[in-house]
Design a protein around this motif. Structure first.
Motif, PDB file in Angstrom:
ATOM      1  N   GLY A  59      70.043  38.470  62.844  1.00 15.28           N
ATOM      2  CA  GLY A  59      68.610  38.552  63.113  1.00 15.28           C
ATOM      3  C   GLY A  59      68.178  39.945  63.525  1.00 15.28           C
ATOM      4  O   GLY A  59      67.129  40.442  63.096  1.00 15.28           O
ATOM      5  N   VAL A  60      68.983  40.609  64.342  1.00 16.99           N
ATOM      6  CA  VAL A  60      68.656  41.973  64.778  1.00 16.99           C
ATOM      7  C   VAL A  60      68.689  42.944  63.605  1.00 16.99           C
ATOM      8  O   VAL A  60      67.805  43.800  63.466  1.00 16.99           O
ATOM      9  N   VAL A  61      69.684  42.806  62.746  1.00 12.90           N
ATOM     10  CA  VAL A  61      69.774  43.684  61.576  1.00 12.90           C
ATOM     11  C   VAL A  61      68.599  43.452  60.627  1.00 12.90           C
ATOM     12  O   VAL A  61      68.016  44.398  60.083  1.00 12.90           O
ATOM     13  N   ALA A  62      68.230  42.186  60.419  1.00 13.24           N
ATOM     14  CA  ALA A  62      67.094  41.877  59.540  1.00 13.24           C
ATOM     15  C   ALA A  62      65.802  42.443  60.120  1.00 13.24           C
ATOM     16  O   ALA A  62      64.979  43.008  59.387  1.00 13.24           O
ATOM     17  N   LEU A  63      65.598  42.310  61.428  1.00 16.52           N
ATOM     18  CA  LEU A  63      64.400  42.864  62.073  1.00 16.52           C
ATOM     19  C   LEU A  63      64.359  44.384  61.937  1.00 16.52           C
ATOM     20  O   LEU A  63      63.300  44.961  61.653  1.00 16.52           O
ATOM     21  N   ASN A  64      65.501  45.035  62.119  1.00 17.54           N
ATOM     22  CA  ASN A  64      65.591  46.485  61.974  1.00 17.54           C
ATOM     23  C   ASN A  64      65.230  46.905  60.553  1.00 17.54           C
ATOM     24  O   ASN A  64      64.479  47.863  60.347  1.00 17.54           O
ATOM     25  N   TYR A  65      65.740  46.200  59.562  1.00 17.58           N
ATOM     26  CA  TYR A  65      65.473  46.520  58.159  1.00 17.58           C
ATOM     27  C   TYR A  65      63.984  46.368  57.843  1.00 17.58           C
ATOM     28  O   TYR A  65      63.378  47.252  57.217  1.00 17.58           O
ATOM     29  N   ILE A  66      63.385  45.288  58.277  1.00 18.13           N
ATOM     30  CA  ILE A  66      61.955  45.050  58.028  1.00 18.13           C
ATOM     31  C   ILE A  66      61.103  46.075  58.753  1.00 18.13           C
ATOM     32  O   ILE A  66      60.113  46.590  58.214  1.00 18.13           O
ATOM     33  N   ARG A  68      61.888  49.193  59.701  1.00 15.98           N
ATOM     34  CA  ARG A  68      61.959  50.514  59.053  1.00 15.98           C
ATOM     35  C   ARG A  68      61.140  50.545  57.757  1.00 15.98           C
ATOM     36  O   ARG A  68      60.490  51.536  57.448  1.00 15.98           O
ATOM     37  N   GLY A  69      61.196  49.469  57.008  1.00 12.50           N
ATOM     38  CA  GLY A  69      60.412  49.418  55.769  1.00 12.50           C
ATOM     39  C   GLY A  69      58.924  49.423  56.025  1.00 12.50           C
ATOM     40  O   GLY A  69      58.154  50.092  55.327  1.00 12.50           O
ATOM     41  N   SER A  70      58.494  48.704  57.052  1.00  8.35           N
ATOM     42  CA  SER A  70      57.055  48.649  57.330  1.00  8.35           C
ATOM     43  C   SER A  70      56.543  49.982  57.887  1.00  8.35           C
ATOM     44  O   SER A  70      55.399  50.371  57.620  1.00  8.35           O
ATOM     45  N   VAL A  71      57.369  50.703  58.642  1.00  9.03           N
ATOM     46  CA  VAL A  71      56.947  52.016  59.140  1.00  9.03           C
ATOM     47  C   VAL A  71      56.767  52.986  57.982  1.00  9.03           C
ATOM     48  O   VAL A  71      55.801  53.755  57.948  1.00  9.03           O
ATOM     49  N   SER A  72      57.668  52.959  57.026  1.00  9.51           N
ATOM     50  CA  SER A  72      57.548  53.889  55.901  1.00  9.51           C
ATOM     51  C   SER A  72      56.313  53.602  55.049  1.00  9.51           C
ATOM     52  O   SER A  72      55.729  54.520  54.478  1.00  9.51           O
ATOM     53  N   VAL A  73      55.905  52.340  54.980  1.00  5.88           N
ATOM     54  CA  VAL A  73      54.703  51.994  54.225  1.00  5.88           C
ATOM     55  C   VAL A  73      53.439  52.337  55.019  1.00  5.88           C
ATOM     56  O   VAL A  73      52.457  52.840  54.479  1.00  5.88           O
ATOM     57  N   ALA A  74      53.471  52.089  56.326  1.00  4.58           N
ATOM     58  CA  ALA A  74      52.276  52.279  57.145  1.00  4.58           C
ATOM     59  C   ALA A  74      52.073  53.718  57.606  1.00  4.58           C
ATOM     60  O   ALA A  74      50.964  54.078  58.017  1.00  4.58           O
ATOM     61  N   VAL A  92      56.648  61.816  66.011  1.00  2.00           N
ATOM     62  CA  VAL A  92      56.456  60.374  66.187  1.00  2.00           C
ATOM     63  C   VAL A  92      57.590  59.608  65.519  1.00  2.00           C
ATOM     64  O   VAL A  92      58.150  58.658  66.096  1.00  2.00           O
ATOM     65  N   LEU A  93      57.948  60.004  64.305  1.00  2.00           N
ATOM     66  CA  LEU A  93      59.062  59.342  63.614  1.00  2.00           C
ATOM     67  C   LEU A  93      60.388  59.560  64.345  1.00  2.00           C
ATOM     68  O   LEU A  93      61.206  58.639  64.446  1.00  2.00           O
ATOM     69  N   SER A  94      60.591  60.765  64.856  1.00  2.00           N
ATOM     70  CA  SER A  94      61.820  61.032  65.600  1.00  2.00           C
ATOM     71  C   SER A  94      61.906  60.156  66.836  1.00  2.00           C
ATOM     72  O   SER A  94      62.962  59.586  67.137  1.00  2.00           O
ATOM     73  N   ALA A  95      60.796  60.042  67.563  1.00  3.16           N
ATOM     74  CA  ALA A  95      60.790  59.194  68.758  1.00  3.16           C
ATOM     75  C   ALA A  95      61.035  57.737  68.380  1.00  3.16           C
ATOM     76  O   ALA A  95      61.738  57.007  69.095  1.00  3.16           O
ATOM     77  N   PHE A  96      60.476  57.304  67.264  1.00  7.15           N
ATOM     78  CA  PHE A  96      60.662  55.928  66.824  1.00  7.15           C
ATOM     79  C   PHE A  96      62.108  55.662  66.412  1.00  7.15           C
ATOM     80  O   PHE A  96      62.715  54.677  66.830  1.00  7.15           O
ATOM     81  N   PHE A  97      62.684  56.556  65.610  1.00  7.93           N
ATOM     82  CA  PHE A  97      64.027  56.308  65.088  1.00  7.93           C
ATOM     83  C   PHE A  97      65.127  56.612  66.097  1.00  7.93           C
ATOM     84  O   PHE A  97      66.248  56.141  65.940  1.00  7.93           O
ATOM     85  N   TRP A  98      64.843  57.403  67.130  1.00  8.54           N
ATOM     86  CA  TRP A  98      65.857  57.641  68.165  1.00  8.54           C
ATOM     87  C   TRP A  98      66.161  56.371  68.949  1.00  8.54           C
ATOM     88  O   TRP A  98      67.227  56.247  69.547  1.00  8.54           O
ATOM     89  N   THR A  99      65.227  55.417  68.950  1.00 12.22           N
ATOM     90  CA  THR A  99      65.499  54.174  69.655  1.00 12.22           C
ATOM     91  C   THR A  99      66.574  53.353  68.956  1.00 12.22           C
ATOM     92  O   THR A  99      67.165  52.468  69.571  1.00 12.22           O
ATOM     93  N   TYR A 100      66.873  53.637  67.677  1.00 11.50           N
ATOM     94  CA  TYR A 100      67.910  52.919  66.944  1.00 11.50           C
ATOM     95  C   TYR A 100      69.285  53.533  67.152  1.00 11.50           C
ATOM     96  O   TYR A 100      70.287  52.953  66.788  1.00 11.50           O
TER      97      TYR A 100
END
Length: 101
Positions: A59-66, A68-74, A92-100
């Motif tokens: 579930g965590v991996v699926a949420l992560n995948y969705i 990341r995809g929605s951020v790239s579209v939005a 902003v993207l760096s701050a977002f992706f550093w949480t992963y």
């Protein structure tokens, strides 16, 4: 007349698992104590904890995948709506992706 054998006779009787070890060998322990380990049920079968962990991680991996995809579209819409520069968008993207990480 029988010829003497160079090998000692084999003892077919079962031995206790807690015999005194010879020097240089590890001690044997009795593994049939009747108590189940935490990863097993009382009848010796593996517990269901491993499947619960698998479903949780899936579930965590699926949420992560969705996510990341929605951020790239939005992101283009967000950048345009807020009037962000490319540099600010990168932060902003760096701050977002550093949480992963």
């Amino acid at each position: 007349m029988s010829t003497p054998s160079s090998t000692p006779p084999v003892d077919k009787t079962p031995r206790e698992a807690t015999t005194t070890p010879t020097p240089g060998t590890p001690a044997l322990t009795n593994t049939t104590s009747g108590t189940a380990s935490p990863a097993e049920t009382t009848d010796g079968r593996p517990s269901r904890v491993r499947w619960k962990m698998f479903v949780l991680l899936l579930g965590v991996v699926a949420l992560n995948y969705i996510d990341r995809g929605s951020v790239s579209v939005a992101l283009p819409l967000i950048t345009e709506d807020l009037g962000l520069s490319k540099e600010t968008t990168g932060f902003v993207l760096s701050a977002f992706f550093w949480t992963y990480a």
